[in-house]
Write a protein that holds these residues in place. Structure first.
Motif, PDB file in Angstrom:
ATOM      1  N   PRO A  52      93.481  33.010  53.332  1.00 42.14           N
ATOM      2  CA  PRO A  52      94.512  31.948  53.164  1.00 42.14           C
ATOM      3  C   PRO A  52      94.914  32.314  51.954  1.00 42.14           C
ATOM      4  N   PRO A  53      95.537  30.780  52.246  1.00 43.44           N
ATOM      5  CA  PRO A  53      96.626  30.532  50.800  1.00 43.44           C
ATOM      6  C   PRO A  53      95.805  30.237  50.134  1.00 43.44           C
ATOM      7  N   LEU A  54      96.238  29.834  48.756  1.00 45.89           N
ATOM      8  CA  LEU A  54      94.756  29.312  47.847  1.00 45.89           C
ATOM      9  C   LEU A  54      95.505  27.815  47.959  1.00 45.89           C
ATOM     10  N   ARG A  55      94.137  26.583  47.561  1.00 46.12           N
ATOM     11  CA  ARG A  55      94.751  24.866  47.359  1.00 46.12           C
ATOM     12  C   ARG A  55      94.176  25.063  46.620  1.00 46.12           C
ATOM     13  N   ALA A  56      93.217  25.103  45.545  1.00 45.78           N
ATOM     14  CA  ALA A  56      92.560  24.882  44.345  1.00 45.78           C
ATOM     15  C   ALA A  56      91.869  26.245  43.820  1.00 45.78           C
ATOM     16  N   ALA A  57      91.698  25.865  42.543  1.00 48.68           N
ATOM     17  CA  ALA A  57      90.909  26.363  41.250  1.00 48.68           C
ATOM     18  C   ALA A  57      90.107  25.632  40.620  1.00 48.68           C
ATOM     19  N   GLN A  58      88.963  26.030  39.770  1.00 53.14           N
ATOM     20  CA  GLN A  58      88.494  25.773  38.870  1.00 53.14           C
ATOM     21  C   GLN A  58      87.654  26.815  37.855  1.00 53.14           C
ATOM     22  N   GLY A  79      84.442  29.857  56.445  1.00 56.22           N
ATOM     23  CA  GLY A  79      84.360  29.289  57.130  1.00 56.22           C
ATOM     24  C   GLY A  79      85.003  29.504  58.594  1.00 56.22           C
ATOM     25  N   ARG A  80      85.477  29.054  59.037  1.00 52.87           N
ATOM     26  CA  ARG A  80      87.020  28.655  60.178  1.00 52.87           C
ATOM     27  C   ARG A  80      88.407  28.960  59.818  1.00 52.87           C
ATOM     28  N   ASN A  81      88.100  26.926  58.328  1.00 54.38           N
ATOM     29  CA  ASN A  81      89.423  27.455  57.415  1.00 54.38           C
ATOM     30  C   ASN A  81      89.319  27.473  56.617  1.00 54.38           C
ATOM     31  N   VAL A  82      88.466  27.497  55.597  1.00 48.93           N
ATOM     32  CA  VAL A  82      88.372  27.586  54.386  1.00 48.93           C
ATOM     33  C   VAL A  82      87.476  28.769  53.864  1.00 48.93           C
ATOM     34  N   THR A  83      87.342  29.529  52.746  1.00 48.41           N
ATOM     35  CA  THR A  83      86.935  30.100  52.475  1.00 48.41           C
ATOM     36  C   THR A  83      87.045  29.913  50.308  1.00 48.41           C
ATOM     37  N   GLN A  84      85.429  29.784  50.193  1.00 50.29           N
ATOM     38  CA  GLN A  84      85.647  29.740  48.738  1.00 50.29           C
ATOM     39  C   GLN A  84      84.954  30.939  48.210  1.00 50.29           C
ATOM     40  N   ALA A 104      92.932  27.900  51.457  1.00 48.27           N
ATOM     41  CA  ALA A 104      92.129  27.714  53.027  1.00 48.27           C
ATOM     42  C   ALA A 104      93.784  26.928  53.621  1.00 48.27           C
ATOM     43  N   ALA A 105      93.191  27.994  54.914  1.00 47.35           N
ATOM     44  CA  ALA A 105      94.956  27.772  56.003  1.00 47.35           C
ATOM     45  C   ALA A 105      95.514  26.609  56.393  1.00 47.35           C
ATOM     46  N   GLU A 106      96.315  26.268  56.678  1.00 45.97           N
ATOM     47  CA  GLU A 106      96.951  24.912  56.941  1.00 45.97           C
ATOM     48  C   GLU A 106      96.404  24.474  58.147  1.00 45.97           C
ATOM     49  N   ARG A 107      96.263  22.755  58.714  1.00 48.91           N
ATOM     50  CA  ARG A 107      96.018  22.838  59.087  1.00 48.91           C
ATOM     51  C   ARG A 107      97.437  21.166  60.070  1.00 48.91           C
ATOM     52  N   GLU A 108      96.940  20.939  61.444  1.00 49.98           N
ATOM     53  CA  GLU A 108      97.496  20.023  61.048  1.00 49.98           C
ATOM     54  C   GLU A 108      97.350  18.451  60.848  1.00 49.98           C
ATOM     55  N   PRO A 109      97.977  18.038  59.893  1.00 53.53           N
ATOM     56  CA  PRO A 109      97.946  17.276  59.063  1.00 53.53           C
ATOM     57  C   PRO A 109      98.256  16.041  59.372  1.00 53.53           C
ATOM     58  N   ASN A 110      96.945  15.046  58.803  1.00 55.23           N
ATOM     59  CA  ASN A 110      96.265  13.622  59.698  1.00 55.23           C
ATOM     60  C   ASN A 110      96.205  12.829  58.755  1.00 55.23           C
TER      61      ASN A 110
END
Length: 259
Positions: A52-58, A79-84, A104-110
């Motif tokens: 899924p799209p990149l969301r963060a990096a170190q 995981g279901r939404n996040v891959t590290q 991390a895949a996009e989810r419905e925002p809360n």
């Protein structure tokens, strides 16, 4: 030399690679930080193409990255939404760069909150004079066009802000472009150094705010601001905005200040 030529030897397989066209991207004896980070990011993309799209990096800049390198990539958790993912670059038999990527895949925002607009918007790139013509490291002269992003000659404290874009025509995906360009500015602490001296990025952590960014003309406003400088180090905040003033990248960095 195109960025595609630099990345051509990077396959999805861990192992050795020779960066034949690295000369245009060297900063002294090491590959420019954004380029070495992009090499590490590219092996993750090519090894695991369904991420899924990149969301963060170190990223840790451990030692100089040369032309002959050894690359590795592994999924630490999926995981279901996040891959590290972790990738590493070894050079001359030693660890040179280590990177941790969070996809991390996009989810419905809360929760929803837009990033703050930049203070003192400088206007469009075309409204600002060219910067660093014939100055700065060779990798900047060869690959980037820069324009001022703050009034030339004014006191801006420990902040450096410039419009930047790649000179070449390229086919980089939006996130790869941010990885390549996000470290292009010198640290803001350079503005307050009483003596000229070398600087060296030690690490770089960032969050991707818009993985689909497409800024007009390829221009991005890049800003490095020292939040605290002492004892030979500066804590820097790195941000990037697109041509419409939307923030697309938010990061921090520790920089060693010599001299």
């Amino acid at each position: 030399m195109t960025i595609a030529s630099l990345l051509e030897p990077v396959t999805g397989q861990s192992g050795t690679a020779h960066l034949t066209h690295a000369n245009e991207w060297m900063q002294g004896r090491t590959l420019y930080g954004g380029a070495s980070a992009l090499v590490a990011f590219t092996i993750a993309q090519r090894a695991f193409p369904d991420l899924p799209p990149l969301r963060a990096a170190q990223i840790g800049f451990v030692a100089p990255v040369g032309k002959d390198i050894e690359l590795s990539a592994e999924i630490l958790r999926q995981g279901r939404n996040v891959t590290q993912v972790r990738t590493e670059i070894h050079s001359e038999g030693k660890l040179a760069l280590t990177a941790f990527w969070l996809f991390a895949a996009e989810r419905e925002p809360n929760a929803m909150r837009s990033a703050d607009a930049p203070v003192a918007w400088p206007g469009a790139p075309a409204d600002n004079p060219a910067a660093m013509k014939g100055q700065g490291p060779a990798f900047i002269q060869n690959n980037f066009e820069l324009r001022y992003g703050q009034t030339k000659g004014d006191d801006h404290g420990a902040t450096v802000r410039r419009w930047a874009r790649l000179i070449e025509e390229h086919e980089l995906d939006p996130v790869s472009k941010l990885v390549l360009m996000g470290d292009v500015m010198p640290p803001g602490a350079m503005r307050i150094m009483p003596r000229v001296g070398p600087i060296s990025s030690i690490n770089w952590s960032f969050n991707v705010l818009d993985p689909n960014t497409q800024s007009e003309g390829g221009w991005y406003l890049a800003e490095n601001a020292s939040q605290h400088a002492d004892a030979g180090y500066s804590s820097e905040r790195l941000r990037m905005w697109d041509a419409n003033g939307k923030q697309v990248l938010d990061g921090i960095q520790c920089v060693a200040i010599f001299g």
